[in-house]
Design an enzyme around this catalytic site. Sequence first.
Site, PDB file in Angstrom:
ATOM      1  CE1 TYR A  77      -5.213  10.211 -39.118  1.00 60.82           C
ATOM      2  CE2 TYR A  77      -6.549   8.824 -39.264  1.00 60.82           C
ATOM      3  CZ  TYR A  77      -5.691   9.303 -38.614  1.00 60.82           C
ATOM      4  OH  TYR A  77      -5.327   8.997 -37.259  1.00 60.82           O
ATOM      5  CG  ASN A 112     -11.916  -2.306 -36.246  1.00 59.68           C
ATOM      6  OD1 ASN A 112     -10.827  -2.244 -35.368  1.00 59.68           O
ATOM      7  ND2 ASN A 112     -12.407  -3.279 -36.204  1.00 59.68           N
ATOM      8  CG  HIS A 129     -10.605   4.071 -30.821  1.00 58.07           C
ATOM      9  ND1 HIS A 129      -9.501   3.012 -30.747  1.00 58.07           N
ATOM     10  CD2 HIS A 129     -10.778   4.272 -29.437  1.00 58.07           C
ATOM     11  CE1 HIS A 129      -9.260   2.610 -29.541  1.00 58.07           C
ATOM     12  NE2 HIS A 129      -9.895   3.371 -28.782  1.00 58.07           N
ATOM     13  CB  CYS A 137     -13.583  22.348 -36.605  1.00 60.93           C
ATOM     14  SG  CYS A 137     -12.854  23.906 -35.907  1.00 60.93           S
ATOM     15  CB  CYS A 159     -14.370  28.517 -37.313  1.00 68.14           C
ATOM     16  SG  CYS A 159     -13.223  27.244 -37.163  1.00 68.14           S
ATOM     17  CG  ASN A 222      -6.285 -12.743 -31.860  1.00 67.80           C
ATOM     18  OD1 ASN A 222      -5.407 -13.009 -32.503  1.00 67.80           O
ATOM     19  ND2 ASN A 222      -6.136 -11.366 -31.208  1.00 67.80           N
TER      20      ASN A 222
HETATM   21  C1  BV8 Z   1      -6.785   7.585 -23.409  1.00 70.37           C
HETATM   22  C2  BV8 Z   1      -7.876   5.863 -34.118  1.00 70.37           C
HETATM   23  C3  BV8 Z   1      -7.471   8.641 -21.562  1.00 70.37           C
HETATM   24  C4  BV8 Z   1      -6.928   6.381 -34.858  1.00 70.37           C
HETATM   25  C5  BV8 Z   1      -6.680   4.621 -32.383  1.00 70.37           C
HETATM   26  C6  BV8 Z   1       1.013   7.830 -22.932  1.00 70.37           C
HETATM   27  C7  BV8 Z   1       0.532   9.099 -23.588  1.00 70.37           C
HETATM   28  C8  BV8 Z   1      -0.874   9.252 -23.892  1.00 70.37           C
HETATM   29  C9  BV8 Z   1      -1.609   8.048 -23.576  1.00 70.37           C
HETATM   30  C10 BV8 Z   1      -1.188   7.082 -23.284  1.00 70.37           C
HETATM   31  C11 BV8 Z   1       0.251   6.702 -22.742  1.00 70.37           C
HETATM   32  N1  BV8 Z   1       0.231   5.495 -22.430  1.00 70.37           N
HETATM   33  C12 BV8 Z   1      -0.812   4.866 -22.462  1.00 70.37           C
HETATM   34  C13 BV8 Z   1      -1.714   5.673 -22.917  1.00 70.37           C
HETATM   35  C14 BV8 Z   1      -3.165   5.617 -23.256  1.00 70.37           C
HETATM   36  C15 BV8 Z   1      -3.314   5.058 -24.811  1.00 70.37           C
HETATM   37  C16 BV8 Z   1      -2.701   3.629 -24.977  1.00 70.37           C
HETATM   38  O1  BV8 Z   1      -3.414   2.768 -24.500  1.00 70.37           O
HETATM   39  N2  BV8 Z   1      -1.421   3.404 -25.708  1.00 70.37           N
HETATM   40  C17 BV8 Z   1      -1.073   2.299 -25.747  1.00 70.37           C
HETATM   41  C18 BV8 Z   1      -0.036   2.194 -27.188  1.00 70.37           C
HETATM   42  C19 BV8 Z   1      -0.267   1.795 -24.564  1.00 70.37           C
HETATM   43  N3  BV8 Z   1      -4.371   5.201 -25.215  1.00 70.37           N
HETATM   44  C20 BV8 Z   1      -5.100   6.435 -25.450  1.00 70.37           C
HETATM   45  O2  BV8 Z   1      -4.351   7.356 -25.687  1.00 70.37           O
HETATM   46  C21 BV8 Z   1      -6.736   6.658 -25.547  1.00 70.37           C
HETATM   47  N4  BV8 Z   1      -6.988   7.661 -24.691  1.00 70.37           N
HETATM   48  O3  BV8 Z   1      -6.274   6.649 -22.675  1.00 70.37           O
HETATM   49  O4  BV8 Z   1      -7.391   8.758 -22.721  1.00 70.37           O
HETATM   50  C22 BV8 Z   1      -8.728   8.217 -20.887  1.00 70.37           C
HETATM   51  C23 BV8 Z   1      -9.260   7.178 -21.285  1.00 70.37           C
HETATM   52  C24 BV8 Z   1     -10.515   6.892 -20.865  1.00 70.37           C
HETATM   53  C25 BV8 Z   1     -11.153   7.803 -19.847  1.00 70.37           C
HETATM   54  C26 BV8 Z   1     -10.654   9.083 -19.684  1.00 70.37           C
HETATM   55  C27 BV8 Z   1      -9.438   9.227 -20.006  1.00 70.37           C
HETATM   56  C28 BV8 Z   1      -7.093   6.772 -26.972  1.00 70.37           C
HETATM   57  C29 BV8 Z   1      -6.485   5.536 -27.966  1.00 70.37           C
HETATM   58  C30 BV8 Z   1      -6.964   5.562 -29.202  1.00 70.37           C
HETATM   59  C31 BV8 Z   1      -5.935   5.558 -30.537  1.00 70.37           C
HETATM   60  N5  BV8 Z   1      -6.660   5.603 -31.703  1.00 70.37           N
HETATM   61  N6  BV8 Z   1      -7.633   4.572 -33.404  1.00 70.37           N
HETATM   62  C32 BV8 Z   1      -6.514   5.756 -36.062  1.00 70.37           C
HETATM   63  O5  BV8 Z   1      -6.765   4.485 -36.300  1.00 70.37           O
HETATM   64  O6  BV8 Z   1      -5.538   6.226 -36.901  1.00 70.37           O
HETATM   65  S1  BV8 Z   1      -5.728   3.184 -31.773  1.00 70.37           S
HETATM   66  C33 BV8 Z   1      -5.830   1.987 -33.047  1.00 70.37           C
HETATM   67  O7  BV8 Z   1      -4.805   1.174 -32.673  1.00 70.37           O
HETATM   68  C34 BV8 Z   1      -6.968   1.220 -33.214  1.00 70.37           C
HETATM   69  O8  BV8 Z   1      -8.218   1.809 -32.953  1.00 70.37           O
HETATM   70  C35 BV8 Z   1      -6.883   0.135 -32.001  1.00 70.37           C
HETATM   71  O9  BV8 Z   1      -7.448   0.656 -30.831  1.00 70.37           O
HETATM   72  C36 BV8 Z   1      -5.231  -0.138 -32.064  1.00 70.37           C
HETATM   73  C37 BV8 Z   1      -4.893  -1.297 -32.845  1.00 70.37           C
HETATM   74  O10 BV8 Z   1      -5.329  -2.195 -31.677  1.00 70.37           O
HETATM   75  P1  BV8 Z   1      -5.928  -3.357 -32.248  1.00 70.37           P
HETATM   76  O11 BV8 Z   1      -7.185  -3.151 -32.898  1.00 70.37           O
HETATM   77  O12 BV8 Z   1      -6.080  -4.577 -31.185  1.00 70.37           O
HETATM   78  O13 BV8 Z   1      -5.180  -3.972 -33.599  1.00 70.37           O
HETATM   79  P2  BV8 Z   1      -3.669  -4.725 -33.569  1.00 70.37           P
HETATM   80  O14 BV8 Z   1      -3.497  -4.592 -34.897  1.00 70.37           O
HETATM   81  O15 BV8 Z   1      -2.931  -4.326 -32.511  1.00 70.37           O
HETATM   82  O16 BV8 Z   1      -4.070  -6.145 -33.400  1.00 70.37           O
HETATM   83  C38 BV8 Z   1      -4.865  -7.013 -34.211  1.00 70.37           C
HETATM   84  C39 BV8 Z   1      -5.037  -8.231 -33.612  1.00 70.37           C
HETATM   85  O17 BV8 Z   1      -5.971  -9.020 -34.357  1.00 70.37           O
HETATM   86  C40 BV8 Z   1      -4.037  -9.133 -33.322  1.00 70.37           C
HETATM   87  O18 BV8 Z   1      -4.062  -9.984 -32.169  1.00 70.37           O
HETATM   88  C41 BV8 Z   1      -4.113 -10.324 -34.572  1.00 70.37           C
HETATM   89  O19 BV8 Z   1      -3.672 -11.522 -34.008  1.00 70.37           O
HETATM   90  C42 BV8 Z   1      -5.617 -10.348 -34.640  1.00 70.37           C
HETATM   91  N7  BV8 Z   1      -6.070 -10.889 -35.931  1.00 70.37           N
HETATM   92  C43 BV8 Z   1      -5.355 -10.498 -37.198  1.00 70.37           C
HETATM   93  N8  BV8 Z   1      -6.181 -10.882 -38.228  1.00 70.37           N
HETATM   94  C44 BV8 Z   1      -7.346 -11.451 -37.419  1.00 70.37           C
HETATM   95  C45 BV8 Z   1      -7.242 -11.266 -36.209  1.00 70.37           C
HETATM   96  N9  BV8 Z   1      -8.111 -11.878 -35.412  1.00 70.37           N
HETATM   97  C46 BV8 Z   1      -9.554 -12.210 -35.860  1.00 70.37           C
HETATM   98  N10 BV8 Z   1      -9.402 -12.545 -37.367  1.00 70.37           N
HETATM   99  C47 BV8 Z   1      -8.608 -12.100 -37.863  1.00 70.37           C
HETATM  100  N11 BV8 Z   1      -8.754 -12.333 -39.347  1.00 70.37           N
END
Ligand code: BV8
Length: 256
Positions: A77, A112, A129, A137, A159, A222
């Site tokens: 990070y 983001n 996120h 903490c 703590c 996108n």
């Molecule tokens: C939740 C912060 C419950 C940290 C991030 C099994 C076990 C546990 C959980 C799960 C499981 N199976 C599924 C889940 C749920 C899980 C999930 O969805 N997993 C996925 C992989 C299946 N989700 C969670 O765990 C979430 N919590 O579900 O809790 C709940 C929910 C609601 C209510 C009650 C309970 C928490 C998820 C948060 C994870 N943290 N980030 C860190 O960054 O270190 S996720 C991180 O990855 C990002 O924040 C973002 O969300 C994700 C990446 O996705 P994108 O942002 O879309 O980026 P990506 O690279 O994938 O795509 C980029 C896109 O941009 C492409 O399409 C590309 O074509 C395009 N692009 C490129 N250049 C451009 C462009 N577009 C426009 N212009 C450009 N120039």
Amino acid sequence: MTDDQLSEDVARGIERAAELIAGARRLVVTTGAGMSQESGIPTFRDAPSALWENFDPMELATRDGFKNNPALVWRWYSERRRMIAGATPHPGHHAIADMEEMFDEFLLVTQNIDNLHREAGSQRLVELHGNIFRFKCFDRDHPVDHLPEGDEEPPRCACGSMIRPDVVWFGEVPNLDGINTALGAIAMCEVVLVVGTSGLVYPAAGFPETAKAAGATVVEVNPEQTPITAFADVSIAARAGVALPPLVAALRRHSA
Ligand code: BV8
């Protein structure tokens, strides 16, 4: 890239999107890592850059990942924070900030953690996120406004617990206020503009479909196809920094 260099398809998509959005009173914009790609921040799906080469976000961006290797996750990070600190918002971020005042009700929901929407002036914003420049903490969620002196990695909370970045890890529940605010706006919006997300990470990935089911128009920006493309009313196959400024200009023309 100037307007006249936009491909015909993209220019037509922008015009169509402006027609649909100009008539709306309630707009939600959702953004993912692609929104920051033109600011030089690698997306999660870019070809592995030095930053991601040896690290699997699915592995490290979790509580267990941090517990098993706190120093490594802390350094990952810190490296990302240093890289992001050197980035600045691009015209697409500013275009979204300009949109805020153009609608009776507006909400930006970003996945983001890079603070670039805030730096561009967005205020009606949910950082679903978290934010890489905030800390807390690990054991008791104490807020940590300033990192303690010293070079312990990770540093310690008053703590005694380890300090972690104030971001939402996989398997963690995003901030419930944020989710409720986002879902409330998604349920009521007339248009949802989806920018730069692969639509794979929940709950954010479900927001466009939820809006669509509630009768909203879906506009996607996108360069690649995503699961959202299949049900989007308009898909603009262009980068955010290329499509959003002319979209705002077209909105102003439609609202004049
Ligand atoms: C939740 C912060 C419950 C940290 C991030 C099994 C076990 C546990 C959980 C799960 C499981 N199976 C599924 C889940 C749920 C899980 C999930 O969805 N997993 C996925 C992989 C299946 N989700 C969670 O765990 C979430 N919590 O579900 O809790 C709940 C929910 C609601 C209510 C009650 C309970 C928490 C998820 C948060 C994870 N943290 N980030 C860190 O960054 O270190 S996720 C991180 O990855 C990002 O924040 C973002 O969300 C994700 C990446 O996705 P994108 O942002 O879309 O980026 P990506 O690279 O994938 O795509 C980029 C896109 O941009 C492409 O399409 C590309 O074509 C395009 N692009 C490129 N250049 C451009 C462009 N577009 C426009 N212009 C450009 N120039």
